[in-house]
Design a protein around this motif. Structure first.
Motif, PDB file in Angstrom:
ATOM      1  N   ARG A 191      -9.098  10.066  -1.629  1.00 39.43           N
ATOM      2  CA  ARG A 191     -10.520  10.213  -1.314  1.00 39.43           C
ATOM      3  C   ARG A 191     -11.316  10.502  -2.580  1.00 39.43           C
ATOM      4  O   ARG A 191     -10.867  11.239  -3.454  1.00 39.43           O
TER       5      ARG A 191
ATOM      6  N   LEU B  77       0.860  -1.180   0.000  1.00 40.93           N
ATOM      7  CA  LEU B  77       0.000   0.000   0.000  1.00 40.93           C
ATOM      8  C   LEU B  77       0.896   1.229   0.000  1.00 40.93           C
ATOM      9  O   LEU B  77       1.789   1.354   0.836  1.00 40.93           O
TER      10      LEU B  77
ATOM     11  N   SER C 205     -11.076   0.366  -0.589  1.00 38.48           N
ATOM     12  CA  SER C 205     -10.419   0.031   0.680  1.00 38.48           C
ATOM     13  C   SER C 205     -10.879  -1.321   1.223  1.00 38.48           C
ATOM     14  O   SER C 205     -10.115  -2.008   1.894  1.00 38.48           O
TER      15      SER C 205
ATOM     16  N   VAL D 249      -0.847   4.418   8.332  1.00 39.52           N
ATOM     17  CA  VAL D 249      -0.739   5.248   7.134  1.00 39.52           C
ATOM     18  C   VAL D 249      -0.034   6.554   7.421  1.00 39.52           C
ATOM     19  O   VAL D 249       0.111   7.387   6.540  1.00 39.52           O
TER      20      VAL D 249
ATOM     21  N   TRP E  86      -3.408   6.667  -0.193  1.00 41.07           N
ATOM     22  CA  TRP E  86      -4.866   6.681  -0.093  1.00 41.07           C
ATOM     23  C   TRP E  86      -5.360   7.896  -0.859  1.00 41.07           C
ATOM     24  O   TRP E  86      -4.721   8.945  -0.836  1.00 41.07           O
TER      25      TRP E  86
ATOM     26  N   ALA F   9      -7.327   2.826  -2.263  1.00 35.56           N
ATOM     27  CA  ALA F   9      -5.954   2.491  -1.898  1.00 35.56           C
ATOM     28  C   ALA F   9      -5.130   2.318  -3.166  1.00 35.56           C
ATOM     29  O   ALA F   9      -5.560   1.624  -4.094  1.00 35.56           O
TER      30      ALA F   9
ATOM     31  N   TRP G 223      -5.576   1.151  -8.302  1.00 33.10           N
ATOM     32  CA  TRP G 223      -6.356   1.904  -7.319  1.00 33.10           C
ATOM     33  C   TRP G 223      -7.547   1.015  -6.985  1.00 33.10           C
ATOM     34  O   TRP G 223      -8.301   0.630  -7.876  1.00 33.10           O
TER      35      TRP G 223
ATOM     36  N   PRO H 134      -7.885   6.307   6.401  1.00 28.77           N
ATOM     37  CA  PRO H 134      -6.524   6.758   6.691  1.00 28.77           C
ATOM     38  C   PRO H 134      -6.386   7.633   7.922  1.00 28.77           C
ATOM     39  O   PRO H 134      -5.408   7.539   8.634  1.00 28.77           O
TER      40      PRO H 134
ATOM     41  N   TRP I 287     -12.549   5.931   0.425  1.00 32.98           N
ATOM     42  CA  TRP I 287     -11.112   5.957   0.182  1.00 32.98           C
ATOM     43  C   TRP I 287     -10.724   4.868  -0.807  1.00 32.98           C
ATOM     44  O   TRP I 287     -11.194   3.740  -0.716  1.00 32.98           O
TER      45      TRP I 287
END
Length: 139
Positions: free
Chosen positions: A73, A68, A105, A137, A71, A82, A102, A131, A80
Motif C-alpha cells: 500500500r 504476483l 494494480s 491474495v 501487494w 503489485a 512493483w 487485496p 496498491w
C-alpha cells in the motif's frame, strides 16, 4: 525463479491491518508492460541499433506473463502496488532473467485460465481488486 531482495527488513506498524501483503502461493498474472515500462517517445528504427543489441538485449512485449507475489500500500493515496516477477529472455534466447517489478494494480490482470479460455479481465483496463477484497491474495 529467484527471490527478490529488499523485503526482509520490512516491519508492520499495524499487524492487524498489514500494508505489505505477501501471497503464500504466487498467482499467475499478465502484466501490461507497455504501461509499466513505456517505450521511447519517438520511433526508433531497429536497423539503426547495433546487431549485438538486437540479438542480445531482452525482449519486451506489450503484455507478458508473470507471477504476483505481494501487494504493498502507498501511504500518500492508499493505492496498491503489485510485486510481480516477469521472466524475460534475450532476443537470441541465450540469456534469461527474472525481472522483479512493483507496478500499479491497474496494470496487472489475472492470467487466462488453464482451460484455455481467457478470463474476462485479461486485456481490459479495469483495476485489479484491492487485496482485502480479492480472495486469491490470501487475506
Amino acid at each position: 525463479m529467484t527471490e527478490p531482495a529488499g523485503l526482509e527488513e520490512w516491519s508492520e506498524p499495524f499487524p492487524g491491518a498489514p500494508v505489505l501483503r505477501r501471497l503464500d502461493v504466487p498467482v499467475a498474472v499478465v502484466v501490461d508492460m507497455a504501461h509499466v515500462l513505456p517505450g521511447p517517445s519517438g520511433f526508433i528504427r531497429a536497423d539503426a541499433l547495433p546487431l549485438r543489441v538486437r540479438a542480445g538485449a531482452i525482449l519486451l512485449e506489450a503484455e507478458m506473463p508473470g507471477t504476483l507475489h505481494s501487494w504493498l500500500r502507498v501511504a500518500t493515496d492508499g493505492r496498491w502496488l503489485a510485486q510481480v516477477c516477469v521472466p524475460v529472455r534475450s532476443a537470441n534466447g541465450r540469456g534469461r532473467l527474472d525481472l522483479w517489478l512493483w507496478v500499479e494494480s491497474a496494470h496487472v490482470t489475472p492470467h487466462p485460465t488453464e482451460s484455455g479460455v481467457a478470463d474476462a479481465a485479461v486485456g481490459t483496463p479495469h483495476p485489479r481488486p484491492a487485496p482485502e477484497t480479492d480472495p486469491e491474495v490470501g487475506r
